[in-house]
Design an enzyme around this catalytic site. Structure first.
Site, short mmCIF file in Angstrom:
data_model
loop_
_atom_site.label_atom_id
_atom_site.label_comp_id
_atom_site.label_asym_id
_atom_site.label_seq_id
_atom_site.Cartn_x
_atom_site.Cartn_y
_atom_site.Cartn_z
N HIS A 43 0.82 -1.32 0.05
CA HIS A 43 0.07 -0.11 0.07
C HIS A 43 0.81 1.31 -0.06
O HIS A 43 0.26 2.42 0.49
CB HIS A 43 -0.96 -0.05 1.09
CG HIS A 43 -2.04 -1.17 0.98
ND1 HIS A 43 -2.79 -1.48 1.94
CD2 HIS A 43 -2.47 -1.79 0.01
CE1 HIS A 43 -3.75 -2.40 1.49
NE2 HIS A 43 -3.54 -2.68 0.45
N GLY A 45 -1.67 -8.89 12.65
CA GLY A 45 -2.06 -7.44 13.02
C GLY A 45 -2.81 -7.06 11.80
O GLY A 45 -2.73 -5.68 11.53
P1 OAD Z 1 -7.24 -3.05 10.59
O1 OAD Z 1 -7.44 -1.64 11.26
O2 OAD Z 1 -8.16 -3.11 9.44
O3 OAD Z 1 -6.99 -4.17 11.30
C1 OAD Z 1 -6.03 -4.11 12.53
C2 OAD Z 1 -6.00 -5.45 13.05
O4 OAD Z 1 -4.91 -5.57 14.00
C3 OAD Z 1 -7.23 -5.89 13.66
O5 OAD Z 1 -7.46 -7.33 13.25
C4 OAD Z 1 -6.94 -6.06 14.94
O6 OAD Z 1 -7.56 -6.97 15.95
C5 OAD Z 1 -5.39 -6.02 15.17
N1 OAD Z 1 -4.63 -5.60 16.21
C6 OAD Z 1 -5.07 -4.52 17.15
N2 OAD Z 1 -4.21 -4.18 18.03
C7 OAD Z 1 -3.23 -5.31 17.80
C8 OAD Z 1 -2.16 -5.54 18.39
N3 OAD Z 1 -1.49 -4.94 19.68
N4 OAD Z 1 -1.22 -6.89 18.11
C9 OAD Z 1 -1.61 -7.64 16.96
N5 OAD Z 1 -2.87 -7.23 16.33
C10 OAD Z 1 -3.67 -6.01 16.82
O7 OAD Z 1 -5.83 -2.60 9.65
P2 OAD Z 1 -5.21 -3.52 8.55
O8 OAD Z 1 -5.65 -4.82 8.23
O9 OAD Z 1 -3.62 -3.29 8.38
O10 OAD Z 1 -5.22 0.67 3.39
O11 OAD Z 1 -5.79 -2.54 7.39
C11 OAD Z 1 -5.64 -2.87 5.85
C12 OAD Z 1 -5.60 -1.46 5.02
O12 OAD Z 1 -6.77 -0.79 5.40
C13 OAD Z 1 -4.55 -0.66 5.64
O13 OAD Z 1 -3.16 -0.91 4.68
C14 OAD Z 1 -5.00 0.67 4.92
C15 OAD Z 1 -6.53 0.41 5.52
O14 OAD Z 1 -7.72 1.31 4.93
C16 OAD Z 1 -5.40 1.79 2.93
O15 OAD Z 1 -5.43 3.00 3.36
C17 OAD Z 1 -5.33 1.63 1.42
#
Ligand code: OAD
Length: 228
Positions: free
Chosen positions: A106, A172
């Site tokens: 991204h 994560g």
């Molecule tokens: P999300 O915010 O959708 O998901 C975050 C994940 O991290 C969730 O499953 C939480 O349960 C988990 N989480 C929270 N705290 C944590 C910790 N301390 N240790 C491990 N896990 C934890 O974020 P992404 O999946 O990265 O894209 O989002 C994907 C994309 O959506 C991003 O790259 C961004 C966003 O919109 C764009 O902007 C194009």
């Protein structure tokens, strides 16, 4: 001896213990900002000032935080395995922890590119841009991040890494954003699969879910893999 290949697919939760907000948790970035106002080509066309400000704030914050134990454990895993990080994160914490192979699907917050000259990419570290900033050929500078509706970077390269993996670690990420999230299904059937996340996620049964924070569970998992 040839090292086993580990592909690690990371999302915002891996950087959460460093102090960077995730996107979809209750206190996440998308609870405070509307995607369509800051993270789409339409937003850029309608209000580039607002989009610049959104990414400027995040870039400045990135300069104030440090890699956590999760990033460090993954970097140290290179002592025993061939490790490829495939990240949805736009931060540079994997690199700062010492990982040598990182694919940013991204984009990267510390870089800007030209709106009109695809060859122009510039590292601005943790500084800011304005809507007046231009590349040498006159094109407007924009954050080097993938907005909703734009093509993911390095997708085919990432796909090849997954298809050749011996071990897959997903950490994560809510696995909400495609096509990136679909990559985790591409590992060979014999590959070992781990998921590190404190939340309940719908994942294939073949994954072992290590339920907890990335900065605790990833160092633990990496130590176990090294001892095997
Ligand atoms: P999300 O915010 O959708 O998901 C975050 C994940 O991290 C969730 O499953 C939480 O349960 C988990 N989480 C929270 N705290 C944590 C910790 N301390 N240790 C491990 N896990 C934890 O974020 P992404 O999946 O990265 O894209 O989002 C994907 C994309 O959506 C991003 O790259 C961004 C966003 O919109 C764009 O902007 C194009």
């Amino acid at each position: 001896m040839k090292k086993n290949r580990v592909v690690v697919f990371t999302g915002a939760g891996v950087s959460a213990p460093s102090g960077l907000a995730t996107f979809r948790d209750p206190d996440g970035i998308w609870a405070r900002y509307a995607i369509e106002e800051v993270a789409t080509p339409q937003a850029w066309a309608a209000d580039p000032e607002k989009v610049c400000q959104f990414y400027n704030e995040r870039r400045i914050q990135l300069g104030t935080v440090q890699p956590n134990a999760a990033h460090i454990a993954l970097a140290e895993l290179e002592e025993s395995f061939e490790v490829q990080i495939v990240t949805q994160n736009v931060d540079d914490l994997h690199e700062r922890a010492g990982s040598s192979a990182v694919l940013h699907l991204h984009g990267e917050l510390t870089k800007v590119r030209s709106d009109s000259d695809p060859s122009y990419l510039k590292d601005i570290e943790y500084s800011t841009i304005t809507t007046q900033d231009r590349c040498p050929k006159g094109g407007q500078l924009r954050p080097h991040v993938v907005w909703f509706g734009e093509a993911v970077l390095y997708f085919d390269v990432a796909l090849e890494h997954f298809r050749k993996s011996d071990i897959v670690i997903v950490a994560g990420t809510s696995l909400n954003v495609y096509p990136a999230a679909g990559l985790i299904l591409e590992a060979p059937s014999q590959a070992q699969r781990f998921l590190v996340d404190p939340g309940e996620l719908e994942i294939p049964q073949s994954f072992i879910h290590l339920k907890g924070s990335a900065d605790v569970e990833l160092p633990r998992l990496c130590e176990k893999l090294k001892k095997k």
